[in-house]
Write an enzyme that holds these catalytic residues in place. Sequence first.
Site, PDB file in Angstrom:
ATOM      1  N   VAL A 335       0.835  -1.209   0.000  1.00 20.99           N
ATOM      2  CA  VAL A 335       0.000   0.000   0.000  1.00 20.99           C
ATOM      3  C   VAL A 335       0.866   1.253   0.000  1.00 20.99           C
ATOM      4  O   VAL A 335       0.610   2.216  -0.726  1.00 20.99           O
ATOM      5  CB  VAL A 335      -0.954   0.003   1.215  1.00 20.99           C
ATOM      6  CG1 VAL A 335      -1.654   1.349   1.349  1.00 20.99           C
ATOM      7  CG2 VAL A 335      -1.981  -1.112   1.084  1.00 20.99           C
ATOM      8  N   GLU A 340      -0.580   5.444  -5.139  1.00 17.44           N
ATOM      9  CA  GLU A 340      -1.963   5.408  -5.602  1.00 17.44           C
ATOM     10  C   GLU A 340      -2.536   6.805  -5.851  1.00 17.44           C
ATOM     11  O   GLU A 340      -3.488   6.979  -6.587  1.00 17.44           O
ATOM     12  CB  GLU A 340      -2.859   4.660  -4.603  1.00 17.44           C
ATOM     13  CG  GLU A 340      -3.012   5.311  -3.235  1.00 17.44           C
ATOM     14  CD  GLU A 340      -1.803   5.090  -2.334  1.00 17.44           C
ATOM     15  OE1 GLU A 340      -1.600   5.891  -1.411  1.00 17.44           O
ATOM     16  OE2 GLU A 340      -1.054   4.121  -2.578  1.00 17.44           O
ATOM     17  N   ASP A 382      -0.106  33.556 -37.717  1.00 12.35           N
ATOM     18  CA  ASP A 382      -0.612  34.649 -38.545  1.00 12.35           C
ATOM     19  C   ASP A 382       0.185  35.907 -38.229  1.00 12.35           C
ATOM     20  O   ASP A 382       0.803  36.015 -37.159  1.00 12.35           O
ATOM     21  CB  ASP A 382      -2.092  34.923 -38.230  1.00 12.35           C
ATOM     22  CG  ASP A 382      -3.004  33.826 -38.754  1.00 12.35           C
ATOM     23  OD1 ASP A 382      -2.753  33.343 -39.860  1.00 12.35           O
ATOM     24  OD2 ASP A 382      -3.953  33.467 -38.045  1.00 12.35           O
ATOM     25  N   ASP A 710      -7.844  32.067 -37.048  1.00 13.65           N
ATOM     26  CA  ASP A 710      -8.984  32.826 -36.542  1.00 13.65           C
ATOM     27  C   ASP A 710     -10.250  32.579 -37.363  1.00 13.65           C
ATOM     28  O   ASP A 710     -11.320  32.403 -36.821  1.00 13.65           O
ATOM     29  CB  ASP A 710      -8.676  34.324 -36.472  1.00 13.65           C
ATOM     30  CG  ASP A 710      -8.086  34.872 -37.763  1.00 13.65           C
ATOM     31  OD1 ASP A 710      -8.145  34.173 -38.791  1.00 13.65           O
ATOM     32  OD2 ASP A 710      -7.570  36.001 -37.753  1.00 13.65           O
ATOM     33  N   ASP A 714      -9.763  28.384 -41.285  1.00 16.11           N
ATOM     34  CA  ASP A 714      -8.512  27.990 -40.619  1.00 16.11           C
ATOM     35  C   ASP A 714      -8.704  26.740 -39.760  1.00 16.11           C
ATOM     36  O   ASP A 714      -7.735  26.114 -39.342  1.00 16.11           O
ATOM     37  CB  ASP A 714      -8.000  29.119 -39.706  1.00 16.11           C
ATOM     38  CG  ASP A 714      -7.488  30.308 -40.499  1.00 16.11           C
ATOM     39  OD1 ASP A 714      -7.101  30.101 -41.662  1.00 16.11           O
ATOM     40  OD2 ASP A 714      -7.491  31.424 -39.969  1.00 16.11           O
ATOM     41  N   ASN A 776       9.597   5.630  -2.641  1.00 18.16           N
ATOM     42  CA  ASN A 776       8.859   4.384  -2.446  1.00 18.16           C
ATOM     43  C   ASN A 776       9.741   3.165  -2.654  1.00 18.16           C
ATOM     44  O   ASN A 776       9.621   2.167  -1.939  1.00 18.16           O
ATOM     45  CB  ASN A 776       7.653   4.340  -3.395  1.00 18.16           C
ATOM     46  CG  ASN A 776       6.566   5.323  -2.990  1.00 18.16           C
ATOM     47  OD1 ASN A 776       6.731   6.076  -2.040  1.00 18.16           O
ATOM     48  ND2 ASN A 776       5.464   5.323  -3.701  1.00 18.16           N
ATOM     49  N   GLU A 779      11.664   2.602   0.476  1.00 22.19           N
ATOM     50  CA  GLU A 779      10.887   1.870   1.493  1.00 22.19           C
ATOM     51  C   GLU A 779      10.900   0.371   1.210  1.00 22.19           C
ATOM     52  O   GLU A 779      11.089  -0.447   2.122  1.00 22.19           O
ATOM     53  CB  GLU A 779       9.440   2.381   1.497  1.00 22.19           C
ATOM     54  CG  GLU A 779       9.271   3.821   1.955  1.00 22.19           C
ATOM     55  CD  GLU A 779       7.834   4.307   1.765  1.00 22.19           C
ATOM     56  OE1 GLU A 779       6.923   3.455   1.759  1.00 22.19           O
ATOM     57  OE2 GLU A 779       7.637   5.520   1.618  1.00 22.19           O
ATOM     58  N   ASN A 816       4.107   6.914   4.310  1.00 23.62           N
ATOM     59  CA  ASN A 816       3.382   7.140   3.063  1.00 23.62           C
ATOM     60  C   ASN A 816       2.493   8.381   3.171  1.00 23.62           C
ATOM     61  O   ASN A 816       2.446   9.224   2.266  1.00 23.62           O
ATOM     62  CB  ASN A 816       2.540   5.901   2.746  1.00 23.62           C
ATOM     63  CG  ASN A 816       1.748   6.032   1.463  1.00 23.62           C
ATOM     64  OD1 ASN A 816       2.300   6.383   0.430  1.00 23.62           O
ATOM     65  ND2 ASN A 816       0.458   5.772   1.525  1.00 23.62           N
ATOM     66  N   THR A 819       4.977  11.772   3.650  1.00 22.49           N
ATOM     67  CA  THR A 819       5.948  12.238   2.646  1.00 22.49           C
ATOM     68  C   THR A 819       5.456  12.156   1.207  1.00 22.49           C
ATOM     69  O   THR A 819       6.103  12.698   0.313  1.00 22.49           O
ATOM     70  CB  THR A 819       7.259  11.434   2.756  1.00 22.49           C
ATOM     71  OG1 THR A 819       6.980  10.047   2.511  1.00 22.49           O
ATOM     72  CG2 THR A 819       7.869  11.584   4.132  1.00 22.49           C
TER      73      THR A 819
END
Length: 995
Positions: A335, A340, A382, A710, A714, A776, A779, A816, A819
């Site tokens: 997790v 996520e 243009d 414009d 175009d 991550n 970890e 998680n 940080t």
Amino acid sequence: MDDRIIDPSALSREPHVEPEDAKETQEVKAQQALLNDVDPSLTDADQVAQALNVDPRTGLSSDEAKRRLDKFGPNELASAPPVPKWKKFLQQFQDPLVYLLLAATAISLVAWIIEKVNAAPGAEGDALPFDSIVIVLILIVNAILGYMQEAKAEEAVNALSEMTAPTSNVLRNGRVERINTTDIVPGDILVLGEGDTVPADGRLLAAASLRIAEASLTGESVPVGKKPATLDSAKALGDRANMVFNGTSVTQGTGRAIVTGTGMNTQVGKIADLLQSTEDEATPLQKEMNHVSKILGIAVCIIAVVVLLALAVLEGFHSVHDVIDSLLLAVSLAVAAVPEGLAAILTVVLALGVQRMAAHHAIVKKLHSVETLGSASVICSDKTGTLTRNEMTVERVVVPSGEVELTGTGYAPEGDMVSIDGSAVPENVANEVLATLGAGTLANDGELRAGEKPGTWEIVGDPTEVSLVVAARKTHADKKFAHFDRVAEIPFTSERKRMSVITRNATDAGKLTVFAKGAPDVLLSYCDRIYVNGAIRKLTEGDRQDILDTVERLSREAYRTLGEAFRPLETDSLAQIPGIRTNSAGEISDISEQAEAIEAHLVWCGMVGIIDPPRTEVRDAVAEAHRAGIRTVMITGDHPLTAARIASDLGIIAKDGKALTGDELDAMDEAQLDKATSEVSVYARVAPEHKLKIVESLQRQGNIAAMTGDGVNDAPAVKSADIGVAMGITGTEVTKQSAKMILADDNFSTIVAAVREGRGIFDNIRKFLRYLLSSNVGEVFTVFFGVVFAGWLGIKNPESVGVTVPLLATQLLWINLLTDAAPALAMGVDPMTEDVMNRKPRKLTDRVIDGAMWGDIVYIGIIMAAVTLIGMDMHLTGGLFTDRSVDAMGHDAQMVEARTMGFTILVFAQLFNAIASRSHLQSAFVGLFSNKWLWGAIGLSIVLQLLVIYVPFLNTAFGTTPLPPMAWLECIGLAFFVLVASEIRKIFLRMRAKK
């Protein structure tokens, strides 16, 4: 005025007073009747106006329009009902890993209950199931943060939609006003022009050469001619020539229509359900993020299973608690390690960037367009209004008998006619000037109005046309020609490069006269006579050459030139014009299709030189784009010499550079065209189809092309370009809908600023991805190597039985929470680096997370795991770097302190990593304090971590213990090594880059 809306069939009845509620019900029924029971195409236009209780000459009043808006609701299609907030919150838990963690938590809770029930009296044990409570609380807080991030992103996207909301011209309070399309109500008078999107269903009141593309509604591939005449019988939708329908677009001409249906009570409203079934396709960036998250999720799950198996094999499961602790650790690792919230953070960062761009007049319609902006390699622009100020001023008028200058600048009708040499203007020259300006102001759809503030002026329509109106007012030519009333017109198109109107002379028995204006070289080809000294004579070849030489001279002086001509028709009937085709009833089918008869034998009367000075800031923007590896290309309908002069002044080409014309492009095959577009940067006298050719050629060469536009024609080129850019001031609704970005100020410099911002946003996305993924991975490596090398590090006590995990599940989830969100979001608004516009454009095929970034991620992940495990090892007996002062403590106490050390080191290592991740090559100490949000996020994380370590009940909840001062030195010192290691790597990378 009676404010009831009644059924057309009731027009002949005697009026009677009704209660207010009956009146409101009648109004709603009337609109439905006009759409369903009564066919407005079979009803006379005046009767429809009476039924809807509106005067076609003045339109609705503001108060009446507001009242009708309250009754009928906004002019928009019904959308799917919004998802309730509580359901959005619950969606934060819809993740298989969260389900697994909740299941493991439930098992842990059941085990605690069983243990509590079966415990002997007086036995020690946890008073509360702290692990279960903390995990659930962290998941709830995570869900709240996720919900807030998504709400912020949704709010930003909605704000973006409001900024790009379509607008339409309507007649209200007796004047043309531009309002939000959603505010249109039944009875409004639509004012339609070329390039407009029809905002509602309506019955035509008037039309001039009006053609509407209805393919989106009827499938008809060719634009349909429209006329206000009442139909004699009911027709299929595609054959209702006197009706206009919501969602279709005007391709030619002008018209006015009375709104008979809005919102869901339109023809397109009947198929709204089909329109709502479409879904946005994921962008390349979103696809890559989904792919990375999926791969990382699979990898982490595999590692979690390996950790679980390693704990079982190396330490063995001797109780239910061992199984539960190991399962909670493995699932919590999964997790915590899978980002996520990546999609929500990505959306928020993009949205914040887009809001900054909007504040600088660049409105990006879709968030994902930012991906392409930073990769632009060619900007096709243009000239008029984008590279120049769009403050058109007629400065010169050249007539057969001489040349004069008009004083004054801008749109204020203040100035005089003076001769070039300062002498008095001869009467014959003055008369020819008035004739020229009179023709220009009659063959004209522009309008000049007094502004709300005294001394200010507002323009309606094309600035070039309004400049002719201003010039006519300066010389009073408008008053001299006020007795001419328009009866028909052949509108200007970019292909024809001219416009003609047929007028009736009220002082000459209603005789008809044609007035025309257009590109001088084009208009001259339709002239065979010339107006000189008050008389008309034959145009000689010498006259023709003198006129063309004058065009070249003015073009070299950067003037935009427009020729003017006229033709007395000597008849008061359109049907009697020589060459006009009529049907058996003597009626003219469509005069706009008979230009060859109307525009033949014109009389040349003169030309004007219009100055539109370059924007002062554009030259610097062109230079900045060049430094960034972006080529600037000018595309204009002006004379080649005018285009080349402006382009050289702006630094787009050298002083002796040439322009390529549309005719020259037509003569090339594909290979020649590709060679030309790779070398030439100025194109003149081009039509819209040439724009499409140019952008497709540039794309074939691998360029990421931005294209401005414009006009309605175009739209194909703007849509085909990688970055279609519409003009916010002069752009048509059709072009705005085709574009990915709208310039609110029509300024080229804004495009370059948007590219710069786009590059900065993309850099920031890479920064927070580098930070999140490396943290991550750190970890994951910490837990994995902590389990595998538990015996060597002293984590595993040889004398104890059961599982000892390196970090607790609650600690991983806290890291998680602490940080991932705040620092990552703060990095998303990191200031741009100085070199952002000194790099070549990024290729769209380049990966967001390339090999070099994966190298950063793995390298930092290993360093982070190493310093964390060393910090734990120093507080455990039997480790590699044991501090002998801990020998007096038991292993359980050592593990609590060691986990607190590892837990804290990992938090601080990730915070130092946030500082290091701001650049792949540049030192973290450059602009160290430039991002106040990042330092705020770091400060908040530190405070929360201190609470977890020093608040007693949080010690129990997170398995921590207060750390002594010396331990803090160890924590910060080891965590700081992540920043040191990153700087060392950057030094080597910079050295390699220089080589």
